[in-house]
Design a protein around this motif. Sequence first.
Motif, PDB file in Angstrom:
ATOM      1  N   ILE A  27       0.849  -1.181   0.000  1.00 39.24           N
ATOM      2  CA  ILE A  27       0.000   0.000   0.000  1.00 39.24           C
ATOM      3  C   ILE A  27       0.890   1.238   0.000  1.00 39.24           C
ATOM      4  CG2 ILE A  27      -0.210   0.069   2.529  1.00 39.24           C
ATOM      5  CD1 ILE A  27      -3.111   1.084   2.129  1.00 39.24           C
ATOM      6  N   SER A  28       0.476   2.256  -0.758  1.00 41.57           N
ATOM      7  CA  SER A  28       1.199   3.518  -0.795  1.00 41.57           C
ATOM      8  C   SER A  28       0.208   4.638  -1.073  1.00 41.57           C
ATOM      9  CB  SER A  28       2.299   3.481  -1.875  1.00 41.57           C
ATOM     10  OG  SER A  28       1.736   3.286  -3.160  1.00 41.57           O
ATOM     11  N   ARG A  29       0.673   5.862  -0.920  1.00 44.11           N
ATOM     12  CA  ARG A  29      -0.216   6.994  -1.169  1.00 44.11           C
ATOM     13  C   ARG A  29       0.571   8.157  -1.742  1.00 44.11           C
ATOM     14  NH1 ARG A  29      -3.099   8.381   4.212  1.00 44.11           N
ATOM     15  NH2 ARG A  29      -3.847  10.211   3.044  1.00 44.11           N
ATOM     16  N   ASP A  30      -0.137   8.982  -2.486  1.00 46.23           N
ATOM     17  CA  ASP A  30       0.399  10.220  -3.035  1.00 46.23           C
ATOM     18  C   ASP A  30      -0.558  11.325  -2.610  1.00 46.23           C
ATOM     19  OD1 ASP A  30       1.183  12.430  -4.534  1.00 46.23           O
ATOM     20  OD2 ASP A  30       1.682  11.233  -6.298  1.00 46.23           O
ATOM     21  N   ASN A  31      -0.206  12.059  -1.579  1.00 46.67           N
ATOM     22  CA  ASN A  31      -1.127  13.073  -1.061  1.00 46.67           C
ATOM     23  C   ASN A  31      -1.337  14.211  -2.051  1.00 46.67           C
ATOM     24  OD1 ASN A  31      -1.528  11.594   1.245  1.00 46.67           O
ATOM     25  ND2 ASN A  31      -0.243  12.875   2.559  1.00 46.67           N
TER      26      ASN A  31
END
Length: 116
Positions: A69-73
Amino acid sequence: VQLVESGGGLVQPGGSLTLSCTAFGLTFSDYGMSWYRQAPGERPELVAGISRLGGTTNYADSVKDRFTISRDNAKATVYLQMNNLRPEDTALYSCKAAQVGRPVYYGRGTQVTVSS
């Protein structure tokens, strides 16, 4: 507020998929994000979670070492990279936005089917 998932589909065992969930109408970096899945006749299962700034992640034992899981705010988007997929990973995958003291939001989901 709307959470929109994409990236699901049909894949053979051992294959890979990357799911995306884009948030609209909320301050994305204020929320912890997670992915859930639900197979027909089964209860929802927490697959993975990530903290507001991405520094902490957690995974279900069944997906550890296969999913990331990863995110790009800046893009208000959370991702779920799924490798070495198995038939038992077949489910509707949904994202969730949550933060203490605020409403919880769910997307409608994207279907993942692992089959030969």
